[in-house]
Design an enzyme around this catalytic site. Structure first.
Site, short mmCIF file in Angstrom:
data_model
loop_
_atom_site.label_atom_id
_atom_site.label_comp_id
_atom_site.label_asym_id
_atom_site.label_seq_id
_atom_site.Cartn_x
_atom_site.Cartn_y
_atom_site.Cartn_z
N LYS A 127 0.89 -1.16 0.00
CA LYS A 127 0.00 0.00 0.00
C LYS A 127 0.93 1.21 0.00
CE LYS A 127 -4.28 1.46 2.20
NZ LYS A 127 -5.01 1.75 0.96
N1 PMP Z 1 -7.48 -2.17 -3.22
C1 PMP Z 1 -6.98 -0.93 -3.13
C2 PMP Z 1 -6.29 -0.36 -4.30
C3 PMP Z 1 -7.11 -0.20 -1.94
O1 PMP Z 1 -6.62 1.04 -1.84
C4 PMP Z 1 -7.80 -0.77 -0.85
C5 PMP Z 1 -7.96 0.01 0.43
N2 PMP Z 1 -6.91 -0.21 1.32
C6 PMP Z 1 -8.30 -2.06 -0.99
C7 PMP Z 1 -8.13 -2.74 -2.19
C8 PMP Z 1 -9.00 -2.74 0.15
O2 PMP Z 1 -8.08 -3.10 1.14
P1 PMP Z 1 -8.51 -3.25 2.66
O3 PMP Z 1 -9.69 -4.16 2.67
O4 PMP Z 1 -7.33 -3.86 3.31
O5 PMP Z 1 -8.82 -1.90 3.16
#
Ligand code: PMP
Length: 313
Positions: free
Chosen positions: A164
């Site tokens: 991320k």
């Molecule tokens: N894909 C992307 C590109 C994101 O930014 C997010 C948000 N963090 C997610 C998927 C979902 O991830 P999570 O469930 O861990 O928040």
């Protein structure tokens, strides 16, 4: 939504909780210029009088440190997993938030300005604020309208989707802005081969003949914590789950489509590219998973209590 910053706002910066005016960062912050940094998005929920609970805090902190490892700043991070987890909770408490969104960022501070800048110190910031439904309250019940983006997700040889990472979000921002300008709530991105990957800030699921299907982790998608949570919930509810690639045709022909993310939670998709999905409203499997998800995050299901970090306000 504009986030309110006032005299009561507290920010964790390099180990100290400061007021927002003091928590300033240098105009030569390397990450501000070039984008190499890692961040997280974590939610806490009100679970009783004066009590909040952070959902899957350890999984988020682990992904934050994994993201740092991917981009070679891991060894220079001065805080342990436990310290970052504790600081996240302290930031919520310092801001009086029983429910809130937590945003830690690990970034390259000022020093050298060449792109390499391997000696620059690595800094950490944690902010927290109140954040309602990311795609709107109405979206949670009615579903949202989406489009397939004209931008593709960049490939494995260019970026690392499992991180991320700050700069990587240019791709998401462009896709999201294009979608908003076109009157859509969210953008869905394909990869270079035409397979569906994820939305700009959410993982994507389709439901077909009772099976819940989502792209596999080997594709260029973030390993979403909500994605993993929803897959576990589905299996516990006896719903069949499959991880496999699919293209836009299967998306248009799905019985249901929904998106998952910490911010967006479990949001139904009612249309893609102006084609109704199923009945054009939230489907029954989505509703079942959504209800189970909210019961868990809001502390109403003791079987998943191990995912909650409770704290007092
Ligand atoms: N894909 C992307 C590109 C994101 O930014 C997010 C948000 N963090 C997610 C998927 C979902 O991830 P999570 O469930 O861990 O928040």
């Amino acid at each position: 939504m504009t986030i309110k910053i006032d005299e009561n706002t507290r920010v964790w910066l390099n180990g100290e909780l400061l007021d927002a005016d003091t928590a300033r960062i240098s105009h030569l912050t390397h990450t501000f210029h070039y984008g190499l940094g890692a961040f997280e998005g974590i939610r806490s929920y009100d679970v009783g009088p004066g009590e909040g609970a952070v959902f899957r805090l350890d999984a988020h902190i682990k992904r934050l440190l994994d993201s740092c490892h991917l981009v070679t700043i891991g060894p220079a991070v001065r805080w342990s997993h436990q310290e970052l987890a504790a600081a996240s909770v302290q930031t919520l408490q310092a801001n009086g938030l029983a429910s809130g969104y937590i945003r830690p960022v690990i970034y390259i501070a000022d020093g050298a300005m060449g792109v390499g800048a391997r000696e620059n110190p690595i800094h950490g910031m944690i902010a927290a604020w109140e954040w309602g439904a990311y795609l709107g309250e109405e979206g949670l019940t009615q579903g949202v309208d989406t489009m397939i983006s004209s931008y593709n997700r960049p490939g494995h040889s260019s970026v690392m989707s499992k991180g991320k990472l700050c700069g990587q979000y240019i791709n998401s921002i462009l896709a999201k802005r294009e979608a908003l300008a076109g009157g859509f709530a969210e953008a869905i991105l394909l990869n270079e081969q035409g397979y569906v990957t994820e939305a700009s800030g959410e993982n994507l699921f389709i439901v077909k003949n009772g099976t819940v299907i989502t792209p596999p982790l080997g594709m260029n998608i973030l390993a979403g914590i909500t994605r993993e949570t929803v897959m576990l919930i589905a299996r516990d509810l006896g719903i069949e789950v499959a991880e496999r690639a699919f293209a836009r045709d299967e998306l248009y022909l799905a019985d249901e489509v929904f998106m998952t993310g910490t911010a967006a939670e479990v949001t139904p998709v009612r249309s893609v590219d102006r084609r109704d999905i199923g009945q054009g409203s939230r489907g029954p499997v989505t509703e079942k998973l959504q209800t189970a998800y909210f019961d868990i995050v809001q502390g109403r299901n003791p079987a998943y209590e191990h995912w909650l970090t409770r704290y007092k306000i």
